[in-house]
Write an enzyme that holds these catalytic residues in place. Structure first.
Site, PDB file in Angstrom:
ATOM      1  N   THR A   1      34.561 -76.014 -53.869  1.00 32.05           N
ATOM      2  CA  THR A   1      35.432 -76.209 -52.708  1.00 32.05           C
ATOM      3  C   THR A   1      36.797 -75.580 -52.941  1.00 32.05           C
ATOM      4  O   THR A   1      37.373 -74.938 -52.049  1.00 32.05           O
ATOM      5  CB  THR A   1      35.585 -77.708 -52.412  1.00 32.05           C
ATOM      6  OG1 THR A   1      34.302 -78.272 -52.123  1.00 32.05           O
ATOM      7  CG2 THR A   1      36.510 -77.942 -51.220  1.00 32.05           C
TER       8      THR A   1
ATOM      9  N   HIS B   1      36.596 -71.889 -52.466  1.00 33.02           N
ATOM     10  CA  HIS B   1      36.574 -71.509 -51.053  1.00 33.02           C
ATOM     11  C   HIS B   1      37.986 -71.508 -50.474  1.00 33.02           C
ATOM     12  O   HIS B   1      38.362 -70.596 -49.726  1.00 33.02           O
ATOM     13  CB  HIS B   1      35.697 -72.475 -50.257  1.00 33.02           C
ATOM     14  CG  HIS B   1      34.227 -72.305 -50.474  1.00 33.02           C
ATOM     15  ND1 HIS B   1      33.549 -71.184 -50.077  1.00 33.02           N
ATOM     16  CD2 HIS B   1      33.308 -73.120 -51.046  1.00 33.02           C
ATOM     17  CE1 HIS B   1      32.259 -71.306 -50.386  1.00 33.02           C
ATOM     18  NE2 HIS B   1      32.095 -72.477 -50.989  1.00 33.02           N
TER      19      HIS B   1
END
Length: 342
Positions: free
Chosen positions: A40, A43
């Site tokens: 995450t 990203h």
């Protein structure tokens, strides 16, 4: 305090000074010791389509951490200064049907630490006491820092009974590696891990996989024959989010096989639903951890001798975050840790 911040809506992260978080009567202030870098976080750093949709800047990143309590709010009980703690990174509403029924991991209004609110890539982080996990037994700091993804692995791997079963894990990223270690520890008969990275497949062997198969030059069916499996795999743990991985898994499951799916696909894709129906395959979606049953299971597994050390392959001081993120993004290693004490 120093913190890794997504200051601007473009690729990159910035190490800057920000105010220390304030706590309310039900909160806990934690001095961060170690953090883990998650997909995450990658990203958000790259500022891909998902990050542009879901993240508002500025934001302090990070949700995998271990630290030491420095202050507890006046209404907090059973947590005190000096306690070594981690934190459940999913903050729930407490009011919806699932929360009131004790199924907090199914809350529809979940807010993610380091995604929907400031996170733990900082010298201090604040959390509601209800989200704090106290480590009552000694745990290595690096391992304690990755309880969040370890919990994903445990939640996925223990979705179905594993004793004596043949288990297929697609994706040898850090969570897939930890799931392989859990499956081996929990009594699976055979554990097969697939990936396209030889470096990660070597890590899979180190955590106990019976067969680590590079699917860029071999097929899962080849692995079945090598192990003498005649009817397919009993349990599938899909960790990659890749369409071809799920399709291959479905094609190699036994009748009545069960699949737990944690890998998050980037987009919709077709699967052979006729095969799923006629083979009576169960597919279960997994997100996060059960609160806090999974956390108890993690602690017990470590107490029982589960070794996660091979999964951690990178350790950096927080000021070297650029090098650390490049390591994590390479797709060749395991878990990468940031040390906030140096």
């Amino acid at each position: 305090m120093k913190a890794l911040v997504k200051e601007q809506a473009k690729p990159g992260l910035w190490l800057v000074d920000v105010p220390e978080p304030e706590i309310g009567p039900g909160d806990v202030l934690i001095k961060v010791l170690r953090t883990g870098i998650c997909g995450t976080d990658l990203h958000i750093r790259s500022w891909d389509g998902w990050a542009r949709r879901c993240v508002r800047t500025p934001l302090v990143l990070g949700h995998e951490f271990v630290g030491e309590v420095v202050e507890a709010g006046r209404d907090v009980v059973d947590i005190k200064a000096g306690d070594r703690v981690g934190g459940e990174g999913h903050l729930v509403c407490g009011k919806c049907r699932n929360c009131l029924a004790g199924r907090r991991h199914l809350c529809r209004a979940t807010v993610g630490l380091g995604v929907g609110r400031d996170g733990a890539f900082a010298e201090y982080v604040a959390l509601p006491a209800s989200n704090v996990w106290v480590h009552r037994l000694p745990v290595d700091l690096d391992v304690a820092a990755i309880f969040d993804p370890f919990g994903n692995a445990v939640h996925t791997a223990l979705s179905f009974p594993l004793v004596g079963e043949d288990v297929l894990i697609t994706g040898a990223g850090p969570i897939g590696l930890m799931a392989a270690a859990v499956a081996r520890h929990a009594g699976a008969r055979n554990v097969v891990v697939t990936d396209v990275s030889d470096e990660r497949l070597e890590l899979a062997r180190k955590v106990g996989a019976d067969l680590a198969l590079n699917v860029s030059d071999g097929e899962i069916a080849d692995g079945q024959r090598e192990l003498g499996l005649r009817e397919g795999f009993d349990i599938g743990l899909e960790m990659s989010g890749r369409p071809e991985a799920l399709r291959d898994m479905i094609a190699n499951m036994t009748h009545g096989g069960r699949i737990a799916m944690l890998g998050l696909p980037a987009e919709e894709f077709p699967v052979d639903w006729a095969r799923i129906v006629t083979s009576m395959i169960t597919i279960k979606g997994i997100y996060g951890r059960e609160m806090f049953e999974t956390w108890y299971a993690m602690s017990v597994l470590l107490e029982g001798g589960l070794d996660l050390a091979p999964v951690i392959t990178g350790r950096y001081g927080y000021r070297d975050f650029e090098e650390a993120f490049a390591d994590a993004a390479s797709g060749r290693g395991g878990k990468v840790i940031l040390d906030w004490t140096r």
